[in-house]
Write a protein that holds these residues in place. Structure first.
Motif, PDB file in Angstrom:
ATOM      1  N   ARG A 282      -0.375   0.694  -0.432  1.00 33.05           N
ATOM      2  CA  ARG A 282      -0.479  -0.098  -1.652  1.00 33.05           C
ATOM      3  C   ARG A 282       0.853  -0.105  -2.402  1.00 33.05           C
ATOM      4  O   ARG A 282       1.256  -1.132  -2.963  1.00 33.05           O
ATOM      5  CB  ARG A 282      -1.595   0.452  -2.538  1.00 33.05           C
ATOM      6  CG  ARG A 282      -2.979   0.152  -1.972  1.00 33.05           C
ATOM      7  CD  ARG A 282      -4.073   0.905  -2.685  1.00 33.05           C
ATOM      8  NE  ARG A 282      -5.343   0.750  -1.971  1.00 33.05           N
ATOM      9  CZ  ARG A 282      -6.456   1.405  -2.275  1.00 33.05           C
ATOM     10  NH1 ARG A 282      -6.466   2.258  -3.288  1.00 33.05           N
ATOM     11  NH2 ARG A 282      -7.546   1.219  -1.571  1.00 33.05           N
ATOM     12  N   ALA A 283       1.523   1.041  -2.394  1.00 35.57           N
ATOM     13  CA  ALA A 283       2.841   1.097  -3.031  1.00 35.57           C
ATOM     14  C   ALA A 283       3.829   0.191  -2.289  1.00 35.57           C
ATOM     15  O   ALA A 283       4.601  -0.548  -2.907  1.00 35.57           O
ATOM     16  CB  ALA A 283       3.347   2.534  -3.049  1.00 35.57           C
ATOM     17  N   THR A 284       3.774   0.240  -0.945  1.00 33.76           N
ATOM     18  CA  THR A 284       4.669  -0.609  -0.147  1.00 33.76           C
ATOM     19  C   THR A 284       4.390  -2.085  -0.388  1.00 33.76           C
ATOM     20  O   THR A 284       5.308  -2.884  -0.603  1.00 33.76           O
ATOM     21  CB  THR A 284       4.496  -0.300   1.350  1.00 33.76           C
ATOM     22  OG1 THR A 284       4.810   1.080   1.591  1.00 33.76           O
ATOM     23  CG2 THR A 284       5.414  -1.174   2.205  1.00 33.76           C
ATOM     24  N   GLY A 285       3.119  -2.449  -0.362  1.00 30.45           N
ATOM     25  CA  GLY A 285       2.751  -3.838  -0.611  1.00 30.45           C
ATOM     26  C   GLY A 285       3.174  -4.285  -1.997  1.00 30.45           C
ATOM     27  O   GLY A 285       3.675  -5.401  -2.180  1.00 30.45           O
TER      28      GLY A 285
ATOM     29  N   VAL B 180       5.675  -3.094  -3.798  1.00 35.65           N
ATOM     30  CA  VAL B 180       7.137  -3.230  -3.846  1.00 35.65           C
ATOM     31  C   VAL B 180       7.570  -4.538  -3.193  1.00 35.65           C
ATOM     32  O   VAL B 180       8.441  -5.250  -3.712  1.00 35.65           O
ATOM     33  CB  VAL B 180       7.818  -2.029  -3.163  1.00 35.65           C
ATOM     34  CG1 VAL B 180       9.312  -2.279  -2.988  1.00 35.65           C
ATOM     35  CG2 VAL B 180       7.601  -0.761  -3.987  1.00 35.65           C
ATOM     36  N   LEU B 181       6.965  -4.875  -2.047  1.00 33.49           N
ATOM     37  CA  LEU B 181       7.322  -6.129  -1.377  1.00 33.49           C
ATOM     38  C   LEU B 181       6.979  -7.335  -2.238  1.00 33.49           C
ATOM     39  O   LEU B 181       7.752  -8.296  -2.313  1.00 33.49           O
ATOM     40  CB  LEU B 181       6.606  -6.221  -0.025  1.00 33.49           C
ATOM     41  CG  LEU B 181       7.108  -5.260   1.058  1.00 33.49           C
ATOM     42  CD1 LEU B 181       6.234  -5.352   2.306  1.00 33.49           C
ATOM     43  CD2 LEU B 181       8.559  -5.568   1.427  1.00 33.49           C
ATOM     44  N   LEU B 182       5.827  -7.285  -2.905  1.00 30.43           N
ATOM     45  CA  LEU B 182       5.469  -8.383  -3.809  1.00 30.43           C
ATOM     46  C   LEU B 182       6.442  -8.451  -4.982  1.00 30.43           C
ATOM     47  O   LEU B 182       6.810  -9.545  -5.444  1.00 30.43           O
ATOM     48  CB  LEU B 182       4.041  -8.200  -4.323  1.00 30.43           C
ATOM     49  CG  LEU B 182       2.917  -8.502  -3.319  1.00 30.43           C
ATOM     50  CD1 LEU B 182       1.558  -8.168  -3.927  1.00 30.43           C
ATOM     51  CD2 LEU B 182       2.951  -9.975  -2.911  1.00 30.43           C
ATOM     52  N   GLY B 183       6.860  -7.275  -5.468  1.00 31.46           N
ATOM     53  CA  GLY B 183       7.838  -7.253  -6.544  1.00 31.46           C
ATOM     54  C   GLY B 183       9.173  -7.851  -6.113  1.00 31.46           C
ATOM     55  O   GLY B 183       9.801  -8.604  -6.867  1.00 31.46           O
ATOM     56  N   MET B 184       9.595  -7.530  -4.878  1.00 30.55           N
ATOM     57  CA  MET B 184      10.833  -8.119  -4.348  1.00 30.55           C
ATOM     58  C   MET B 184      10.705  -9.626  -4.229  1.00 30.55           C
ATOM     59  O   MET B 184      11.654 -10.372  -4.522  1.00 30.55           O
ATOM     60  CB  MET B 184      11.157  -7.504  -2.985  1.00 30.55           C
ATOM     61  CG  MET B 184      11.601  -6.077  -3.041  1.00 30.55           C
ATOM     62  SD  MET B 184      11.949  -5.405  -1.389  1.00 30.55           S
ATOM     63  CE  MET B 184      12.548  -3.757  -1.818  1.00 30.55           C
ATOM     64  N   ALA B 185       9.534 -10.086  -3.801  1.00 32.11           N
ATOM     65  CA  ALA B 185       9.308 -11.532  -3.699  1.00 32.11           C
ATOM     66  C   ALA B 185       9.406 -12.178  -5.083  1.00 32.11           C
ATOM     67  O   ALA B 185       9.994 -13.252  -5.236  1.00 32.11           O
ATOM     68  CB  ALA B 185       7.936 -11.822  -3.084  1.00 32.11           C
TER      69      ALA B 185
END
Length: 208
Positions: A190-193, A195-200
């Motif tokens: 969930r943390a990884t997902g 972070v990726l959404l935040g980068m997007a």
């Protein structure tokens, strides 16, 4: 050697590809993660070839091309992040216990790891700028062919990128060795997902 040291610092910067190397090592181990990194290196090799062929300055100067690459990156990072988050919430009902703790919840095929690394790298506008703006700065005019120097510098950067990816993959393999429970894996996914959404989101904001 000076360029290699600077390139290593640039490559070690936390980003989507390094986050993938970390997660892939947590899920499938160090070796599988490094196989996935080959997809990233292929994408960067394509950019090196473009720079050597003289297409780099045209690409970096084209606002339309960079915008298209940026939005492709936004879409793919959002897809990866949402997919990882969705999978983590689907696993909420799975049993806890020593058998579950022995391995990560999912074992994606190696081809999927390579594909993800490649697509994240090739749709990263910052990677385009690294090869079109950063690398050429180290070319020494009057000391041999510019094309040859760009090719050598590009190869050195690929070495630096592989080494940096190895650091993140090693960290992921250490976490894997701890034999986390499914609950811990879900939290990390969930943390990884997230972070990726935040980068997007950040990439989309840059495009606005």
């Amino acid at each position: 050697m000076g360029f290699l040291a600077v390139a290593l610092l640039v490559a070690l910067t936390p980003g989507a590809n390094n986050l993938l190397a970390l997660r892939h090592a947590m899920v499938r181990g160090f070796g599988a993660s490094m196989v996935g990194v080959c997809g990233r290196l292929v994408a960067f090799a394509v950019l090196v070839v473009a720079v050597v062929a003289g297409l780099g300055p045209l690409l970096s100067a084209s606002e339309w091309a960079l915008t298209a690459i940026r939005w492709a990156g936004v879409v793919y990072l959002a897809y990866l992040g949402s997919t990882i988050l969705w999978a983590s919430f689907r696993r909420r009902g799975e049993p806890e216990g020593t058998a579950a703790e022995a391995s990560a919840p999912e074992r994606p095929p190696l081809a999927a790891l390579v594909r993800k690394e490649f697509l994240v790298a090739i749709t990263n506008p910052k990677a385009v700028l690294v090869f079109t703006a950063f690398v050429p700065q180290f070319v020494v005019h009057g000391h041999g062919s510019v094309t040859g120097q760009l090719a050598v510098l590009g190869a050195f950067y690929l070495v630096a990128e592989a080494a940096a990816a190895g650091v993140f993959a090693a960290a992921g393999s250490v976490i894997r060795a701890v034999r986390l429970s499914y609950r811990a894996h879900r939290r990390m996914d969930r943390a990884t997902g997230g972070v990726l959404l935040g980068m997007a989101g950040l990439l989309a904001a840059e495009s606005a």
